[in-house]
Design a protein around this motif. Sequence first.
Motif, mmCIF file in Angstrom:
data_model
loop_
_atom_site.group_PDB
_atom_site.id
_atom_site.type_symbol
_atom_site.label_atom_id
_atom_site.label_comp_id
_atom_site.label_asym_id
_atom_site.label_seq_id
_atom_site.Cartn_x
_atom_site.Cartn_y
_atom_site.Cartn_z
ATOM 1 N N UNK A 1 0.925 -1.284 -0.008
ATOM 2 C CA UNK A 1 -0.127 0.099 -0.149
ATOM 3 C C UNK A 1 0.844 1.304 -0.097
ATOM 4 N N UNK A 2 0.343 2.318 -0.517
ATOM 5 C CA UNK A 2 1.331 3.587 -0.658
ATOM 6 C C UNK A 2 0.559 4.748 -0.156
ATOM 7 N N UNK A 3 -0.896 4.588 0.500
ATOM 8 C CA UNK A 3 -1.640 5.805 1.021
ATOM 9 C C UNK A 3 -2.629 6.022 -0.038
ATOM 10 N N UNK A 4 -2.560 5.477 -1.358
ATOM 11 C CA UNK A 4 -3.612 5.976 -2.280
ATOM 12 C C UNK A 4 -4.076 4.459 -2.926
ATOM 13 N N UNK A 5 -3.526 3.533 -3.290
ATOM 14 C CA UNK A 5 -3.947 2.370 -3.757
ATOM 15 C C UNK A 5 -2.987 1.212 -3.198
ATOM 16 N N UNK A 6 -3.636 -0.050 -3.389
ATOM 17 C CA UNK A 6 -2.987 -1.110 -2.794
ATOM 18 C C UNK A 6 -2.798 -2.225 -4.242
ATOM 19 N N UNK A 7 -1.830 -3.063 -3.813
ATOM 20 C CA UNK A 7 -1.632 -4.212 -4.829
ATOM 21 C C UNK A 7 -2.168 -5.378 -3.782
ATOM 22 N N UNK B 1 0.154 15.642 6.383
ATOM 23 C CA UNK B 1 0.804 16.055 5.309
ATOM 24 C C UNK B 1 0.779 15.000 3.821
ATOM 25 N N UNK B 2 0.223 13.933 4.199
ATOM 26 C CA UNK B 2 0.023 13.132 3.096
ATOM 27 C C UNK B 2 -1.414 13.236 2.430
ATOM 28 N N UNK B 3 -2.068 14.106 2.745
ATOM 29 C CA UNK B 3 -3.302 14.674 2.150
ATOM 30 C C UNK B 3 -3.057 15.014 0.616
ATOM 31 N N UNK B 4 -1.834 15.715 0.367
ATOM 32 C CA UNK B 4 -1.460 15.972 -0.806
ATOM 33 C C UNK B 4 -1.305 15.070 -1.813
#
Length: 411
Positions: free
Chosen positions: A105-111, A200-203
Motif C-alpha cells: 500500500x502507498x496511501x492511495x492504492x493497494x496491490x 501532510x500525506x493528504x497532498x
Amino acid sequence: MLSPVWTLTRLPDWAQRHFYLEIFDVIEGAGGEVRFVGGCVRDELLRRPVKDIDMATTLTPDEVTEAFKESAIKVKPTGIEHGTVTLVHKGMSCEITTLRRDVVTDGRRAVVAFTTKWEEDAQRRDFTINTLLMDRQGQIYDPTGEGLNDIKRRAVVFVGDADTRIQEDILRMYRYIRFSMMVEQKIEQNLIALFQKNSAAIAQLSSERVTDEFSKILEYKNAPSYLENMQKAGLIEFSKNVKDVSKILKEYINISIRYELYNKLTVFALLAMSLGRKNPFSFSFSKKETVFIEKIETLLSDLNIQENFSQHFLKERAYYDGKAITLQALLVHFADHKTDRFDEAALTLLDKWHVPSFPLSGQDLIAQGMKEGAKLGEVLRATESWWVEKNFSPGKEACLAHALKADLSPI
C-alpha cells in the motif's frame, strides 16, 4: 470456518430480490461462498436506507466469470486488478469482489493478493462496522469479533491499528469523519492528533477522490459541527475563523431546509470560498459547478452592498444569473447576516416568480429589414436591457418598436 453471530428476525426485502438469490445459487453451485458485505449490512443493522449493495466471494474473478457463463446474469470486468467484477441483469447491478489481502500500500492504492479467509479480508477494511457480512438466510457474520458490538454502540472504530489503516489509504481520515457524522459520534482527541500527524500525506490524494468524499460528507446536515475538529486535525484549513464558517453553514442549512431550498452545491461553494491558501487539498468541480460557484460569489458581493432588496433588483438578478442561483445567494446572504437582513417577502417573491423570456429575436429584426451583424446584436441587447428596466412588461410589438427607433451610433 466463520460462524454466524446473529440472525435477523426477517430477511430484508432488498436481499430477497431474485437477482441476488440467483447470485447465491450460481456462486454456491460453483463451490464458492458468497456474502453481502459492507455498507448494505451496516445500514440494515443501523436501520438506515440501504443504497449500494456489494457482495464478496471466495471465488476468483476468473472463477466468477466461468460460473456465470450459462446464467442470464452478465459479468463485466470493472476492477479485475482489485478482484472486482460487476454482475448485471435487467437494469440491476452488483459489484462482487474476491476476498483479498493487501500486499503493498502507498496511501492511495493497494496491490492485493486473493485469499479464501473471511477474517483475513476483514483486516484490510477500514472500520469494524464495515466488515460485517450477511448470507441469504439473514445470518450475520462478524469476522473481527467487534463489528456487531460497535453497531450496537453506534461507534466508528478502525480495524486494528488506526495509524496503519490510515497509512494504507489517507482518504480514510475523511471517511472516519463522514461515518462519525452518520452515527453522530464525537471525534476523539487522540484521533485528532493522529490525523494531524498524517495530514501532510493528504497532498497525495487526487482532487477527484477528495471532492467525491466531501460530496458524501455534505449529505449530512450536521457536517458544520465537525469543521472545527477537522481543522484541528489538519484535514481542512480556512481563510477565516472556522467558527464563523460553521455558523454560516448551520444557518444556511436551517433556512434552506425550512423553505425547502437546500442545495448541497451551495454548501460546497461556501466551503470553497472559505478555504485558506494552506488548505491541504483542492476540490475538482465540473465546468457547470464552477460557473455556479463563481456566480454565487459575485451575487453575494452585489447583495452585500444593497441597502434593501427591491423587487426589480431581485428579478433582474434572477433573469441574468438564473433564479436558482439567485435564490441560493440570497439564502447565503441571509445566513451570513441573520435577522438584521432576513427578508422573507423577498425570498418568497423570488421563489414564486416565473422568469419570463425576452420576446424579441434577431430574426424579428431581420424581418424588418435590419442587416445581420454587430449592430443588430447591439440593438437587440439594448432593447433587452430596456425591457428589463421596464420590469419585463413590454410585449413583442413594443420591443420591436423600441428597437427600430433605437438611436445607436453605427459600428
